[in-house]
Design a protein around this motif. Structure first.
Motif, PDB file in Angstrom:
ATOM      1  N   SER A 329       0.855  -1.192   0.000  1.00 23.04           N
ATOM      2  CA  SER A 329       0.000   0.000   0.000  1.00 23.04           C
ATOM      3  C   SER A 329       0.887   1.237   0.000  1.00 23.04           C
ATOM      4  O   SER A 329       1.501   1.569   1.017  1.00 23.04           O
ATOM      5  CB  SER A 329      -0.917   0.005   1.235  1.00 23.04           C
ATOM      6  OG  SER A 329      -1.604   1.242   1.341  1.00 23.04           O
ATOM      7  N   TRP A 330       0.971   1.891  -1.157  1.00 24.30           N
ATOM      8  CA  TRP A 330       1.771   3.109  -1.225  1.00 24.30           C
ATOM      9  C   TRP A 330       1.217   4.199  -0.317  1.00 24.30           C
ATOM     10  O   TRP A 330       1.970   4.931   0.340  1.00 24.30           O
ATOM     11  CB  TRP A 330       1.819   3.612  -2.667  1.00 24.30           C
ATOM     12  CG  TRP A 330       2.823   2.926  -3.532  1.00 24.30           C
ATOM     13  CD1 TRP A 330       2.582   1.913  -4.414  1.00 24.30           C
ATOM     14  CD2 TRP A 330       4.227   3.181  -3.586  1.00 24.30           C
ATOM     15  NE1 TRP A 330       3.747   1.519  -5.022  1.00 24.30           N
ATOM     16  CE2 TRP A 330       4.783   2.286  -4.542  1.00 24.30           C
ATOM     17  CE3 TRP A 330       5.078   4.070  -2.946  1.00 24.30           C
ATOM     18  CZ2 TRP A 330       6.132   2.266  -4.854  1.00 24.30           C
ATOM     19  CZ3 TRP A 330       6.431   4.056  -3.262  1.00 24.30           C
ATOM     20  CH2 TRP A 330       6.944   3.166  -4.192  1.00 24.30           C
ATOM     21  N   ALA A 331      -0.095   4.325  -0.267  1.00 26.19           N
ATOM     22  CA  ALA A 331      -0.710   5.383   0.543  1.00 26.19           C
ATOM     23  C   ALA A 331      -0.425   5.176   2.029  1.00 26.19           C
ATOM     24  O   ALA A 331      -0.041   6.109   2.744  1.00 26.19           O
ATOM     25  CB  ALA A 331      -2.218   5.430   0.284  1.00 26.19           C
ATOM     26  N   GLY A 332      -0.633   3.937   2.520  1.00 23.27           N
ATOM     27  CA  GLY A 332      -0.371   3.670   3.934  1.00 23.27           C
ATOM     28  C   GLY A 332       1.096   3.841   4.277  1.00 23.27           C
ATOM     29  O   GLY A 332       1.445   4.389   5.341  1.00 23.27           O
ATOM     30  N   VAL A 337       5.353   7.353   6.814  1.00 30.75           N
ATOM     31  CA  VAL A 337       6.598   8.112   6.638  1.00 30.75           C
ATOM     32  C   VAL A 337       6.382   9.564   7.060  1.00 30.75           C
ATOM     33  O   VAL A 337       7.196  10.162   7.773  1.00 30.75           O
ATOM     34  CB  VAL A 337       7.075   8.023   5.179  1.00 30.75           C
ATOM     35  CG1 VAL A 337       8.220   9.010   4.931  1.00 30.75           C
ATOM     36  CG2 VAL A 337       7.536   6.610   4.851  1.00 30.75           C
ATOM     37  N   VAL A 338       5.258  10.141   6.632  1.00 28.44           N
ATOM     38  CA  VAL A 338       4.953  11.528   7.001  1.00 28.44           C
ATOM     39  C   VAL A 338       4.743  11.656   8.503  1.00 28.44           C
ATOM     40  O   VAL A 338       5.187  12.635   9.128  1.00 28.44           O
ATOM     41  CB  VAL A 338       3.723  12.025   6.215  1.00 28.44           C
ATOM     42  CG1 VAL A 338       3.273  13.395   6.720  1.00 28.44           C
ATOM     43  CG2 VAL A 338       4.031  12.085   4.726  1.00 28.44           C
ATOM     44  N   GLN A 403       7.177   0.025  13.248  1.00 23.92           N
ATOM     45  CA  GLN A 403       6.581  -1.287  12.997  1.00 23.92           C
ATOM     46  C   GLN A 403       5.266  -1.159  12.254  1.00 23.92           C
ATOM     47  O   GLN A 403       4.929  -2.008  11.419  1.00 23.92           O
ATOM     48  CB  GLN A 403       6.412  -2.041  14.321  1.00 23.92           C
ATOM     49  CG  GLN A 403       7.752  -2.396  14.941  1.00 23.92           C
ATOM     50  CD  GLN A 403       7.653  -3.205  16.225  1.00 23.92           C
ATOM     51  OE1 GLN A 403       8.634  -3.396  16.903  1.00 23.92           O
ATOM     52  NE2 GLN A 403       6.483  -3.697  16.564  1.00 23.92           N
ATOM     53  N   LEU A 404       4.507  -0.106  12.519  1.00 25.82           N
ATOM     54  CA  LEU A 404       3.289   0.131  11.744  1.00 25.82           C
ATOM     55  C   LEU A 404       3.633   0.472  10.299  1.00 25.82           C
ATOM     56  O   LEU A 404       2.908   0.099   9.373  1.00 25.82           O
ATOM     57  CB  LEU A 404       2.478   1.262  12.384  1.00 25.82           C
ATOM     58  CG  LEU A 404       1.813   0.936  13.724  1.00 25.82           C
ATOM     59  CD1 LEU A 404       1.280   2.202  14.381  1.00 25.82           C
ATOM     60  CD2 LEU A 404       0.688  -0.076  13.530  1.00 25.82           C
ATOM     61  N   LEU A 405       4.741   1.195  10.102  1.00 27.39           N
ATOM     62  CA  LEU A 405       5.182   1.517   8.745  1.00 27.39           C
ATOM     63  C   LEU A 405       5.517   0.234   7.979  1.00 27.39           C
ATOM     64  O   LEU A 405       5.118   0.074   6.815  1.00 27.39           O
ATOM     65  CB  LEU A 405       6.404   2.443   8.831  1.00 27.39           C
ATOM     66  CG  LEU A 405       6.983   3.012   7.533  1.00 27.39           C
ATOM     67  CD1 LEU A 405       7.631   4.362   7.800  1.00 27.39           C
ATOM     68  CD2 LEU A 405       8.037   2.081   6.929  1.00 27.39           C
ATOM     69  N   ARG A 406       6.225  -0.685   8.626  1.00 25.37           N
ATOM     70  CA  ARG A 406       6.571  -1.940   7.957  1.00 25.37           C
ATOM     71  C   ARG A 406       5.321  -2.805   7.726  1.00 25.37           C
ATOM     72  O   ARG A 406       5.235  -3.526   6.729  1.00 25.37           O
ATOM     73  CB  ARG A 406       7.603  -2.692   8.791  1.00 25.37           C
ATOM     74  CG  ARG A 406       8.997  -2.034   8.766  1.00 25.37           C
ATOM     75  CD  ARG A 406      10.028  -2.903   9.454  1.00 25.37           C
ATOM     76  NE  ARG A 406      11.380  -2.394   9.274  1.00 25.37           N
ATOM     77  CZ  ARG A 406      12.130  -1.872  10.251  1.00 25.37           C
ATOM     78  NH1 ARG A 406      11.634  -1.785  11.484  1.00 25.37           N
ATOM     79  NH2 ARG A 406      13.353  -1.442  10.003  1.00 25.37           N
ATOM     80  N   SER A 407       4.375  -2.708   8.655  1.00 23.50           N
ATOM     81  CA  SER A 407       3.124  -3.462   8.461  1.00 23.50           C
ATOM     82  C   SER A 407       2.368  -2.955   7.248  1.00 23.50           C
ATOM     83  O   SER A 407       1.713  -3.728   6.526  1.00 23.50           O
ATOM     84  CB  SER A 407       2.239  -3.357   9.705  1.00 23.50           C
ATOM     85  OG  SER A 407       2.871  -3.942  10.826  1.00 23.50           O
TER      86      SER A 407
END
Length: 448
Positions: A329-332, A337-338, A403-407
């Motif tokens: 998911s590019w958006a997630g 990242v932001v 970890q949420l970013l990697r998820s």
């Protein structure tokens, strides 16, 4: 043993016969001249000539007699200072000048120099007086700077206009500038008269200005924005590959390292750049609408934008080489990242506000950043640790964010330890604390 009266009388008669001493001689030259005494360019002669005349006109054959003359001149100088209401700095300069004259004169008298000869002046007096004048000018300048700094601080705290006294040779230039500003304001649309420039337009102008500054002076920093993550992800990947590990809980090592390295380097750059901008960009505060908070936010916005491009370049190039997988998911992925960039901005603002109270704090900021990096899931995720060690990692909201970013990036990894609620609550709390600290620190950041 004290002298007898006969010896004193003989000494007085011998001095009178020599013609070097006359009681009351030069009385007209004794008095200090108030008009010349406190002039800006007054020479040491304004004190030296009355002193030498008085010393010649009164008994001066002993140290005690000369001391009485010195004290009389000192008392007259103090009376003139009080009568003329002289500034304390100038009064102190005159007192120090008199002490230097007395010291040098007394040295020559004891050395047998003919101090009452016409044109006499102590050999070192001019040099000593110049040194004293330089020190006095330095003190006056420092006092003016302190007064100007206090005036700016008072105007900033009370939100009033600061009036600065303009030098006479600059008054004409100021009049020309005011006339040209008037012409510019008359050329604006009528509906914009008296209105403050919108914050968004000021922010965009600051953003463009900082980009041009980076283009002109910080090209190496932009290059390092690409090279730095590559170096760090190579180190992390090598560590795992040497251990024979190619996948971590369903995540390939290269992409795992890329996400951790690039995101944390972005966090660090935003924190350091924004904190430095908060305390150092004081020259920009003279422009309407520009605040220290805006300077910090512009730096944060620039580096979030830069690293979004860095992510796109590294992921695209890595995928073309068959080393990096694409996100599910590019958006997630971009959202987290932001959000990590927002964490860096809040930390940078907090660092900057603390530095306004303790200016050496920014030297400790790299140490604090390294400590946070250990518990930010940059190199590991909490699921790799034993159950009893996971709370030591999960206290950090940055570990939850990573970890949420990697998820959001990997389809095969869904973190069971990371909490979205804890991460967002901590981020909001950190922003509120940073803004409260900025409110307290704002009056201490003065324009240059």
């Amino acid at each position: 043993m004290s002298k007898s009266n006969e010896e004193r009388i003989k000494g007085w008669r011998s001095r009178r016969e020599d013609g070097n001493y006359t009681v009351g001689s030069g009385v007209a030259d004794w008095r200090l001249d108030p008009a010349a005494l406190f002039e800006a360019r007054a020479t040491p002669a304004v004190l030296f000539k009355p002193l030498i005349a008085r010393l010649q006109g009164e008994p001066h054959d002993s140290v005690a007699a000369r001391r009485a003359v010195y004290e009389a001149v000192q008392a007259e100088l103090e009376a003139e200072i009080a009568r003329s209401a002289v500034d304390e700095n100038l009064a102190g300069f005159s007192r120090r000048r008199l002490r230097i004259i007395v010291r040098l004169l007394e040295q020559d008298i004891r050395a047998g120099v003919a101090v009452f000869e016409p044109g006499y002046m102590p050999a070192k007096l001019v040099a000593e007086d110049e040194r004293l004048a330089v020190a006095h000018a330095r003190r006056v300048e420092r006092r003016k700077q302190d007064e100007a700094r206090e005036a700016r601080r008072h105007a900033s705290r009370n939100d009033i206009a600061l009036e600065i006294e303009v030098e006479q040779d600059e008054a004409g230039d100021l009049a020309i500038l005011r006339d040209r500003l008037r012409v510019l304001h008359e050329g604006r649309p009528p509906d914009m008269a008296g209105k403050v420039r919108p914050a968004g337009r000021t922010l965009m102008a600051m953003f463009i200005y900082q980009l041009r500054e980076m283009q002109g002076e910080s090209r190496i920093a932009l290059v390092w924005a690409l090279v730095g993550p590559v170096v760090l992800l190579t180190l992390i990947s090598s560590l795992y590959i040497l251990m024979g590990t190619h996948y971590i809980m369903g995540m390939d090592v290269q992409t795992f390292a890329l996400l951790g390295a690039t995101t944390w380097i972005m966090f660090r750059q935003i924190a350091f750049r924004s904190s430095t901008a908060y305390v150092s960009a004081r020259g920009l505060l003279n422009f309407q609408g520009v605040t220290p908070l805006m300077c910090a936010l512009v730096q944060s916005l620039i580096y979030v934008s830069v690293y979004l491009v860095v992510f796109a370049v590294l992921i695209g190039a890595g995928h073309a080489l068959g080393l990096i997988t694409l996100p599910v998911s590019w958006a997630g992925f971009m959202l987290f990242v932001v959000l990590m960039g927002c964490c860096g901005a809040a930390m940078g603002l907090l660092f900057g506000t603390i530095a306004t109270f303790w200016r050496f704090f920014l030297r400790l900021a790299p140490i604090i950043e390294r400590f946070l990096q250990i518990f930010a899931s940059v190199f590991f995720v909490s699921e790799q640790f034993p159950e009893q060690l996971r709370p030591w990692v999960l206290w950090s909201p940055f570990a939850h964010g990573m970890q949420l970013l990697r998820s959001a990036y990997f389809p095969a990894y869904q973190s069971h330890d990371a909490s979205l609620g804890y991460f967002l609550t901590s981020l909001v709390f950190l922003m509120v604390v940073a803004l409260m600290a900025e409110t307290l620190a704002r009056p201490r950041v003065q324009p240059m």
